[in-house]
Write a protein that holds these residues in place. Structure first.
Motif, PDB file in Angstrom:
ATOM      1  N   ASP A 156       1.397  -1.201   0.093  1.00 55.90           N
ATOM      2  CA  ASP A 156      -0.047   0.281   0.102  1.00 55.90           C
ATOM      3  C   ASP A 156       1.011   1.099  -0.411  1.00 55.90           C
ATOM      4  O   ASP A 156       1.516   1.683   0.641  1.00 55.90           O
ATOM      5  N   SER A 157       1.020   1.929  -1.380  1.00 51.48           N
ATOM      6  CA  SER A 157       2.472   2.920  -1.494  1.00 51.48           C
ATOM      7  C   SER A 157       1.657   3.817  -0.743  1.00 51.48           C
ATOM      8  O   SER A 157       2.678   5.000  -0.394  1.00 51.48           O
ATOM      9  N   LEU A 158       0.670   4.142  -0.492  1.00 50.93           N
ATOM     10  CA  LEU A 158      -0.462   5.536  -0.083  1.00 50.93           C
ATOM     11  C   LEU A 158       0.392   5.510   1.382  1.00 50.93           C
ATOM     12  O   LEU A 158       0.752   6.882   2.105  1.00 50.93           O
ATOM     13  N   SER A 159      -0.361   4.570   1.865  1.00 46.55           N
ATOM     14  CA  SER A 159      -0.271   4.524   3.543  1.00 46.55           C
ATOM     15  C   SER A 159       0.956   4.339   4.094  1.00 46.55           C
ATOM     16  O   SER A 159       1.608   4.930   5.122  1.00 46.55           O
ATOM     17  N   HIS A 160       1.527   3.830   3.297  1.00 43.44           N
ATOM     18  CA  HIS A 160       4.070   4.407   3.337  1.00 43.44           C
ATOM     19  C   HIS A 160       3.946   5.211   3.174  1.00 43.44           C
ATOM     20  O   HIS A 160       4.635   6.362   3.794  1.00 43.44           O
ATOM     21  N   GLU A 183       6.677  -2.110   7.056  1.00 41.38           N
ATOM     22  CA  GLU A 183       4.669  -2.906   6.644  1.00 41.38           C
ATOM     23  C   GLU A 183       4.648  -4.048   7.268  1.00 41.38           C
ATOM     24  O   GLU A 183       5.600  -4.931   7.900  1.00 41.38           O
ATOM     25  N   ARG A 227      -4.078   1.687  -7.345  1.00 46.42           N
ATOM     26  CA  ARG A 227      -3.108   0.398  -7.107  1.00 46.42           C
ATOM     27  C   ARG A 227      -3.335  -0.087  -5.902  1.00 46.42           C
ATOM     28  O   ARG A 227      -2.874  -1.343  -4.610  1.00 46.42           O
ATOM     29  N   HIS A 228      -2.578   1.010  -4.722  1.00 49.30           N
ATOM     30  CA  HIS A 228      -2.538   0.883  -3.629  1.00 49.30           C
ATOM     31  C   HIS A 228      -3.191   0.743  -2.455  1.00 49.30           C
ATOM     32  O   HIS A 228      -3.316  -0.176  -1.493  1.00 49.30           O
ATOM     33  N   ARG A 229      -4.371   0.337  -2.631  1.00 44.93           N
ATOM     34  CA  ARG A 229      -6.136  -0.026  -2.337  1.00 44.93           C
ATOM     35  C   ARG A 229      -5.966  -1.773  -2.455  1.00 44.93           C
ATOM     36  O   ARG A 229      -6.166  -2.719  -1.483  1.00 44.93           O
TER      37      ARG A 229
END
Length: 313
Positions: free
Chosen positions: A34-38, A55, A271-273
Motif C-alpha cells: 500500500d504505497s499511499l499509507s507507506h 509494513e 493500486r495502493h488499495r
C-alpha cells in the motif's frame, strides 16, 4: 538508537522505494503493498515519502523502543497502544526509551505502516531498501522481521516539519472495494458475456492472497482461448485470467512475466488499495479509459504533493 521486535505477527518487513528499472533482468519492483499509507506514515514525520519503514501484515506486532523517537502509524485501522495508551493513526507521536508498542490485528484492511523519524537502517540492493522475500534481498537481512531483531534508526534528518495528515487524504477502509481498471492487451479473449460480467458481477478475494497477488473467486469468466499464451511482461496491478476463468491480480512482489491473458490493469490511482484487501472482501471492478485513469492519478498525486511542499519562510 533502535527498536527491538518482541513479536512480528503474521508478517512484517522493511519496505522503502520500489526497485525500478530492473524488470528486464527479471527483478520485481517490490516496495510497499500500500504505497499511499507507506508514504503518509513518512510524511507525517517529515521524512521523504519513500523512506524505509515497517509494513505489518495482519497486526500481532509488538516492539520496545530503545531510544526517544517520534513514530507514526498509518494504514489499516487498529487499536494500537504505546504503554497501554491508545494511539491515533496519521499523527506524529513521541515515544520514550523503554516504551512498548503493541499493534493488534486491524478491524478493516490488512497492512499497517510504522515509521520513525529518519527511517530505519536497511540493506540497499539494486537502488532500493525494500525487502523482496522470494529472493532474500533488501530490507533486514532479506527476510521478514523476527522476534529479538534489533532495527537501528537511520540518521536521516527530516526534510519537512512533522504534521497530522488531513482527513481528506487518508485512505478509506471497508470489506467492499471498488477498483478502477483499464482493459488489458488480451481483453479481447473474453467472451462478450464475460466482458460484461467482469464489471457487473462482484468478485471475492480468496485465501490465496499475499504480496505476490490476489486470487479472485466468483463465477468463472469464459475465454475464447485456452487461457494460455506465450510469456509476456506483467506488472503490479495486472489482472491475469488463467484457464480456470478466475482472475488473479498481481501485487508488488509478483513476477515480471506471465503466460496468462492480461485482461486488465488496475489503474495506478487505485493500486495502493490492493495491499489492504483481506480474504473474503468483495471486489467490484469499474472500467476506466486510460485518459480518465491518468487524470485520476494526477489528482491523487497533486493532493499528496501538497503535503510535501516546504512552507515559505
Amino acid at each position: 538508537m533502535s527498536l527491538t521486535i518482541l513479536a512480528s505477527g503474521m508478517q512484517a518487513t522493511l519496505q522503502g522505494n520500489p526497485r525500478l528499472g530492473f524488470r528486464h533482468q527479471g527483478v520485481p519492483s517490490s516496495g510497499p503493498a500500500d504505497s499511499l499509507s507507506h508514504a503518509l506514515a513518512n510524511i507525517a514525520l517529515g521524512n521523504e515519502a519513500d523512506t524505509a519503514n515497517i509494513e505489518i501484515t495482519g497486526g500481532g506486532f509488538k516492539a520496545v523502543i530503545n531510544a526517544p523517537i517520534s513514530i507514526a502509524l498509518t494504514g489499516a485501522p487498529s487499536s494500537a497502544t504505546l504503554n497501554n495508551v491508545p494511539l491515533h493513526f496519521y499523527t506524529p507521536i513521541h515515544a520514550n526509551a523503554g516504551d512498548t508498542l503493541i499493534i493488534p490485528p486491524p478491524s478493516l484492511g490488512l497492512r499497517i505502516y510504522l515509521a520513525v523519524t529518519g527511517g530505519f537502517e536497511a540493506q540497499t540492493f539494486l537502488k532500493s531498501t525494500s525487502t523482496y522475500l522470494p529472493a532474500n534481498f533488501g530490507g533486514h537481512l532479506g527476510r521478514g522481521l523476527q522476534k529479538d531483531d534489533i532495527l537501528k534508526f537511520a540518521d536521516n534528518p527530516p526534510s519537512l516539519p512533522s504534521q497530522i495528515i488531513p482527513q481528506h487524504i487518508r485512505p478509506f477502509f471497508s470489506r467492499q472495494w471498488s477498483l478502477r481498471f483499464c482493459e488489458g492487451p488480451e481483453f479481447h479473449v473474453l467472451t462478450q458475456e464475460s466482458a460484461k460480467q467482469l464489471t457487473h458481477s462482484p468478485f471475492k478475494a480468496s485465501s490465496r492472497l499475499s504480496r505476490m497477488g490476489i486470487q479472485l473467486e466468483g463465477t468463472p469468466l469464459n475465454l475464447s482461448s485456452d487461457g494460455k499464451m506465450k510469456s509476456a511482461p506483467v506488472f503490479a496491478g495486472t489482472i491475469q485470467c488463467p484457464e480456470n476463468g478466475l482472475p488473479f491480480i498481481l501485487l508488488a512482489d509478483a513476477q515480471t512475466t506471465g503466460g496468462y491473458p492480461r485482461i486488465g490493469t488496475i489503474a495506478s490511482c487505485d493500486r495502493h488499495r490492493l495491499g489492504q484487501i483481506q480474504a473474503g472482501d468483495q471486489i467490484t471492478l469499474i472500467s476506466l479509459s486510460p485518459e480518465a485513469a491518468l487524470t485520476a492519478l494526477k489528482q491523487k498525486l497533486s493532493a499528496l504533493a501538497a503535503l510535501t511542499t516546504k512552507p515559505l519562510t
